[in-house]
Design an enzyme around this catalytic site. Structure first.
Site, PDB file in Angstrom:
ATOM      1  N   LYS A  53       0.842  -1.204   0.000  1.00 51.47           N
ATOM      2  CA  LYS A  53       0.000   0.000   0.000  1.00 51.47           C
ATOM      3  C   LYS A  53       0.874   1.250   0.000  1.00 51.47           C
ATOM      4  CE  LYS A  53      -3.721  -2.540   2.155  1.00 51.47           C
ATOM      5  NZ  LYS A  53      -4.390  -2.993   3.371  1.00 51.47           N
ATOM      6  N   GLN A  97      -4.247  -1.686   9.608  1.00 54.62           N
ATOM      7  CA  GLN A  97      -4.133  -2.986   8.946  1.00 54.62           C
ATOM      8  C   GLN A  97      -4.720  -4.091   9.835  1.00 54.62           C
ATOM      9  OE1 GLN A  97      -2.993  -3.566   5.740  1.00 54.62           O
ATOM     10  NE2 GLN A  97      -3.690  -5.656   6.087  1.00 54.62           N
ATOM     11  N   ASP A 120     -10.987   2.909   4.111  1.00 54.75           N
ATOM     12  CA  ASP A 120     -11.384   1.506   3.924  1.00 54.75           C
ATOM     13  C   ASP A 120     -12.903   1.389   3.790  1.00 54.75           C
ATOM     14  OD1 ASP A 120      -9.392  -0.320   3.619  1.00 54.75           O
ATOM     15  OD2 ASP A 120      -9.039  -0.630   5.756  1.00 54.75           O
TER      16      ASP A 120
END
Ligand code: NAP
Length: 285
Positions: A53, A97, A120
């Protein structure tokens, strides 16, 4: 032979456009968008996802900030980290994460992320906005799936879509996006009866169950649009999807491979969401 649609190629194209957007922001003398990535512990898969990422951010000229916390970090410390990022004007997107170590409450952390920075798209406010048909940040994998269908020139409207898997991360939100695009959607899960028959009647098949090569050609309608979300590691270290690619590829009209299918699109949608979060916050300033 079905047409193979590479998410990696589509990603490259979309990232090229985002790179231009960032160059434009720089030319205007504005601050570059910034994604903050919080990594708890050193789980090798999570370390590798986070690195991917951050590299993706770099590739389009976006800033990323890496916050590494020890695996034994307390809930209180993690809460404080998220609160500090929420209040930091130079941070546009926050990604924690997952999975987190067992002593940390994942759902509580999702709820603490400022919905305006929730790139997200998993915060209950953004999920609520999705179900109310309001603007908001959408989960990345479902967004990537919709982009792949667009690339396949799949009409979607009026089609029957079978979504197999009902997770909050993939199956449930993609079923909503497909419904919004006027597909008739059947959501299947581990209690579904006659799943093979349902899938075999579907014009669009989204496979998201995490079972290697589960979907053989008997699950696929001739000419169907097949999106393979699954990521499964075989004993010899290879990645395979939920779809038995070699068995299905001649029967499907279009199919995404694993790797180089949905995976890169998920990261690309994360970048897109971060730019969007940045622009929305700037518009409001
Ligand atoms: P998950 O939370 O484990 O959910 C799996 C879903 O599949 C559940 O709804 C489960 O049903 C259903 N299921 C499991 N076995 C089934 C079976 N035999 N028949 C029918 N349904 C079955 O998984 P997830 O997070 O959605 O992820 C699914 C897969 O996608 C995994 O391989 C994951 O690694 C991958 N993934 C890929 C990306 C990407 O970017 N490419 C992103 C996210 C996830 P129940 O609800 O009844 O238990």
């Amino acid at each position: 032979m079905g047409k193979i649609i590479y998410g990696s190629e589509l990603s490259d194209e979309l990232r090229e456009k985002m790179k231009e957007e960032i160059s434009f922001i720089i030319k205007e003398g504005r601050r570059v968008p910034c994604l903050a990535v919080v990594l708890v512990g050193e789980d090798p898969a999570s370390v590798s996802y986070v690195r991917g990422k951050e590299k993706a951010c770099e590739s389009i000229g976006m800033t990323s900030r890496h916050i590494a916390l020890p695996a034994a970090v307390s809930m209180e410390e993690l809460r404080e980290t998220v609160a500090a990022l929420n209040g930091d004007e130079s941070v546009d997107g926050i990604l924690v994460q997952f999975p987190l170590p067992d002593h940390l409450d994942q759902n509580e952390i999702i709820k603490l992320i400022d919905p305006a920075k929730d790139v997200d798209g998993l915060n209950p406010i953004n999920i609520g906005r999705l179900y109310m048909g309001e603007d908001g940040l959408r989960p990345c994998t479902p967004l990537g799936i919709m982009e792949l269908l667009k690339r396949m020139e799949c009409p979607v409207d009026g089609m029957h879509a079978a979504v197999v898997g009902r997770s909050q991360l993939v199956g449930t939100p993609v079923a909503k996006l497909l419904t919004d695009a006027n597909a008739t959607v059947t959501v299947c899960h581990s209690h579904t009866r006659n799943m093979k028959e349902i899938c075999r009647e579907a014009d669009i098949l989204v496979a998201a169950i995490g079972k290697p090569k589960f979907f053989t050609r008997d699950y696929v309608k001739e000419g169907a649009y097949v999106i393979d979300v699954g990521i499964n590691r075989t004993e010899d270290g290879h990645l395979v999807g939920d779809v038995d690619f070699d068995d299905v590829k001649d029967k499907a009209g279009y199919i995404t491979p694993v790797p180089k299918g949905v995976g890169p699109m998920t990261i690309t949608m994360l970048l897109k969401n971060t730019i969007r979060a940045y622009e929305v916050r700037h518009a409001g300033l």
